[in-house]
Design a protein around this motif. Structure first.
Motif, PDB file in Angstrom:
ATOM      1  N   TYR A  59       0.831  -1.207   0.000  1.00 31.42           N
ATOM      2  CA  TYR A  59       0.000   0.000   0.000  1.00 31.42           C
ATOM      3  C   TYR A  59       0.871   1.265   0.000  1.00 31.42           C
ATOM      4  N   ILE A  60       0.418   2.247  -0.782  1.00 35.97           N
ATOM      5  CA  ILE A  60       1.107   3.532  -0.869  1.00 35.97           C
ATOM      6  C   ILE A  60       0.173   4.624  -0.367  1.00 35.97           C
ATOM      7  N   PHE A  61       0.689   5.501   0.479  1.00 36.24           N
ATOM      8  CA  PHE A  61      -0.077   6.604   1.042  1.00 36.24           C
ATOM      9  C   PHE A  61       0.612   7.924   0.703  1.00 36.24           C
ATOM     10  N   GLU A  62      -0.135   9.010   0.891  1.00 36.08           N
ATOM     11  CA  GLU A  62       0.417  10.351   0.706  1.00 36.08           C
ATOM     12  C   GLU A  62       0.472  11.031   2.060  1.00 36.08           C
ATOM     13  N   GLY A  63       1.673  11.397   2.483  1.00 28.64           N
ATOM     14  CA  GLY A  63       1.851  12.067   3.759  1.00 28.64           C
ATOM     15  C   GLY A  63       2.447  13.449   3.581  1.00 28.64           C
ATOM     16  N   PRO A  64       2.625  14.182   4.657  1.00 29.82           N
ATOM     17  CA  PRO A  64       3.192  15.531   4.565  1.00 29.82           C
ATOM     18  C   PRO A  64       4.557  15.577   3.896  1.00 29.82           C
ATOM     19  N   ASP A  65       5.300  14.470   3.974  1.00 29.97           N
ATOM     20  CA  ASP A  65       6.634  14.425   3.367  1.00 29.97           C
ATOM     21  C   ASP A  65       6.648  13.683   2.041  1.00 29.97           C
ATOM     22  N   GLY A  66       5.491  13.435   1.461  1.00 31.38           N
ATOM     23  CA  GLY A  66       5.413  12.768   0.170  1.00 31.38           C
ATOM     24  C   GLY A  66       4.884  11.347   0.273  1.00 31.38           C
ATOM     25  N   LYS A  67       5.153  10.546  -0.742  1.00 29.53           N
ATOM     26  CA  LYS A  67       4.680   9.168  -0.781  1.00 29.53           C
ATOM     27  C   LYS A  67       5.331   8.353   0.331  1.00 29.53           C
ATOM     28  N   THR A  68       4.542   7.464   0.918  1.00 31.12           N
ATOM     29  CA  THR A  68       5.060   6.599   1.972  1.00 31.12           C
ATOM     30  C   THR A  68       4.367   5.248   1.899  1.00 31.12           C
ATOM     31  N   THR A  69       5.065   4.196   2.235  1.00 29.39           N
ATOM     32  CA  THR A  69       4.513   2.848   2.170  1.00 29.39           C
ATOM     33  C   THR A  69       4.017   2.424   3.542  1.00 29.39           C
ATOM     34  N   GLN A 114       5.626   4.712  23.444  1.00 27.29           N
ATOM     35  CA  GLN A 114       6.849   4.280  24.119  1.00 27.29           C
ATOM     36  C   GLN A 114       6.914   2.751  24.240  1.00 27.29           C
ATOM     37  N   ALA A 115       5.828   2.083  23.904  1.00 28.38           N
ATOM     38  CA  ALA A 115       5.748   0.624  24.039  1.00 28.38           C
ATOM     39  C   ALA A 115       5.852  -0.050  22.669  1.00 28.38           C
ATOM     40  N   ASP A 116       6.813   0.392  21.858  1.00 28.66           N
ATOM     41  CA  ASP A 116       7.076  -0.217  20.551  1.00 28.66           C
ATOM     42  C   ASP A 116       5.865  -0.140  19.625  1.00 28.66           C
ATOM     43  N   VAL A 117       5.192   1.011  19.616  1.00 31.29           N
ATOM     44  CA  VAL A 117       3.996   1.205  18.795  1.00 31.29           C
ATOM     45  C   VAL A 117       4.110   2.518  18.031  1.00 31.29           C
ATOM     46  N   SER A 118       3.811   2.474  16.738  1.00 34.81           N
ATOM     47  CA  SER A 118       3.606   3.682  15.948  1.00 34.81           C
ATOM     48  C   SER A 118       2.111   3.861  15.726  1.00 34.81           C
ATOM     49  N   PHE A 119       1.688   5.109  15.606  1.00 30.79           N
ATOM     50  CA  PHE A 119       0.269   5.397  15.401  1.00 30.79           C
ATOM     51  C   PHE A 119       0.103   6.309  14.197  1.00 30.79           C
ATOM     52  N   VAL A 120      -0.877   5.976  13.340  1.00 34.58           N
ATOM     53  CA  VAL A 120      -1.180   6.774  12.153  1.00 34.58           C
ATOM     54  C   VAL A 120      -2.687   6.747  11.918  1.00 34.58           C
ATOM     55  N   ALA A 121      -3.246   7.878  11.547  1.00 34.98           N
ATOM     56  CA  ALA A 121      -4.628   7.917  11.061  1.00 34.98           C
ATOM     57  C   ALA A 121      -4.582   7.884   9.534  1.00 34.98           C
ATOM     58  N   VAL A 122      -5.547   7.188   8.934  1.00 32.46           N
ATOM     59  CA  VAL A 122      -5.622   7.079   7.480  1.00 32.46           C
ATOM     60  C   VAL A 122      -7.027   7.443   7.032  1.00 32.46           C
ATOM     61  N   SER A 123      -7.123   8.268   5.992  1.00 31.53           N
ATOM     62  CA  SER A 123      -8.415   8.642   5.412  1.00 31.53           C
ATOM     63  C   SER A 123      -8.309   8.642   3.903  1.00 31.53           C
ATOM     64  N   ARG A 124      -9.456   8.502   3.242  1.00 28.41           N
ATOM     65  CA  ARG A 124      -9.485   8.537   1.770  1.00 28.41           C
ATOM     66  C   ARG A 124      -9.435   9.949   1.219  1.00 28.41           C
ATOM     67  N   PHE A 141      -1.030  14.346  15.577  1.00 25.98           N
ATOM     68  CA  PHE A 141      -0.734  12.957  15.226  1.00 25.98           C
ATOM     69  C   PHE A 141      -0.497  12.813  13.721  1.00 25.98           C
ATOM     70  N   HIS A 142       0.191  11.740  13.348  1.00 24.24           N
ATOM     71  CA  HIS A 142       0.518  11.456  11.952  1.00 24.24           C
ATOM     72  C   HIS A 142      -0.760  11.058  11.214  1.00 24.24           C
ATOM     73  N   TRP A 143      -1.031  11.698  10.081  1.00 22.39           N
ATOM     74  CA  TRP A 143      -2.255  11.457   9.326  1.00 22.39           C
ATOM     75  C   TRP A 143      -1.901  11.410   7.858  1.00 22.39           C
ATOM     76  N   VAL A 144      -2.245  10.329   7.178  1.00 19.55           N
ATOM     77  CA  VAL A 144      -1.909  10.183   5.766  1.00 19.55           C
ATOM     78  C   VAL A 144      -3.159   9.875   4.955  1.00 19.55           C
ATOM     79  N   SER A 145      -3.046  10.152   3.658  1.00 21.10           N
ATOM     80  CA  SER A 145      -4.164   9.943   2.733  1.00 21.10           C
ATOM     81  C   SER A 145      -3.973   8.649   1.953  1.00 21.10           C
ATOM     82  N   SER A 146      -5.060   7.891   1.833  1.00 20.77           N
ATOM     83  CA  SER A 146      -5.059   6.686   0.987  1.00 20.77           C
ATOM     84  C   SER A 146      -5.828   6.943  -0.304  1.00 20.77           C
ATOM     85  N   TYR A 147      -5.962   8.204  -0.672  1.00 19.22           N
ATOM     86  CA  TYR A 147      -6.716   8.579  -1.865  1.00 19.22           C
ATOM     87  C   TYR A 147      -6.225   7.782  -3.087  1.00 19.22           C
TER      88      TYR A 147
END
Length: 252
Positions: A59-69, A114-124, A141-147
């Motif tokens: 899966y490829i998403f669009e984040g503030p820093d560009g494309k991200t997997t 802090q417990a080995d977890v990353s968190f991201v919100a995803v929206s279309r 929080f980190h939020w990326v687009s799955s458009y």
């Protein structure tokens, strides 16, 4: 003409008893609370014991820093929690319920990350739509687009007009009759030592209740979430839309 009750109306009168009688009733309730806690512990253990499924799609998403997997969303962590936030392309603002829950994210993630977890919100929704709404709400929080990607559909939270027209999109493993183009959910993933990504858990609908701390506070009060009236969250607004008049009159 009868007026509808509001949040400021008193609840029906309860029996007023001596301290000894109150304490006896409270101890009886405590038995149920302890039973619920023990059941919750068993459910948590069963959740951790679920089998996993390997994620085959890159899966490829669009984040503030560009494309991200998907794998890049993990950062340096082995575990990833994704909240499926209801904000579709063309929406001017996100779902009220998702926004209510999102108000809890930044405080909570300072600890659970802090417990080995990353968190991201995803929206279309497109990234500019997400960024505009996040700026308005003050979230970090980190939020990326799955458009344009299949991620939301594959994880059971986005549906085509044709699916919606059927009257049953199969939401929440087919247990809910909610029919909208977007619905909320949360999914959890694990990255193993070889770099393989596994889907370990997803929850939807009332399965998200355990994450909503503000409702837990209300559950302790005499009126509860809205004194048992439907809908129980009729008072809910985006946090920048509350005012005294609204808060006093929206529960009916």
């Amino acid at each position: 003409m009868n007026q509808k009750p509001t949040l400021n109306d008193p609840i029906p009168v309860h029996p007023v008893v001596s301290h000894a009688d109150w304490l006896a009733a409270r101890k009886e309730l405590l038995k149920q609370e302890k039973e619920l806690t023990r059941l919750s512990d068993r459910v948590n253990e069963a959740r951790r014991a679920l089998p996993w499924e390997k994620v085959a799609t890159n899966y490829i998403f669009e984040g503030p820093d560009g494309k991200t997997t998907l794998v890049e969303l993990f950062g340096t962590k082995r575990q990833l929690i994704i909240y499926h936030f209801m904000l579709a392309p063309g929406w001017e603002e996100g779902c009220v319920g998702c926004s209510h829950l999102a108000d809890h994210f930044d405080g909570a993630r300072r600890h659970f990350e802090q417990a080995d977890v990353s968190f991201v919100a995803v929206s279309r929704g497109t990234l500019p739509e997400l960024e505009a709404f996040r700026k308005r709400m003050g979230w970090t929080f980190h939020w990326v687009s799955s458009y344009g990607a299949d991620f939301n559909a594959d994880y059971g939270v986005s549906f085509t007009p044709g699916q919606v027209a059927t009257g049953d999109v199969g939401y929440n493993y087919g247990t809910s009759k909610s029919v909208y183009e977007e619905l909320p959910g949360i999914s959890v993933f694990y990255r193993d030592a070889e770099g393989n990504i596994h889907h370990t858990y997803s929850a939807y609908s009332r399965g998200l209740d355990i994450l909503v701390g503000s409702l837990r506070f209300l559950d302790l009060t005499p009126k509860g979430r809205c004194d048992g009236k439907e809908p129980e969250d009729s008072w809910l607004r985006h946090h920048d839309k509350y005012d005294n008049a609204t808060a006093a009159s929206c529960c009916h």
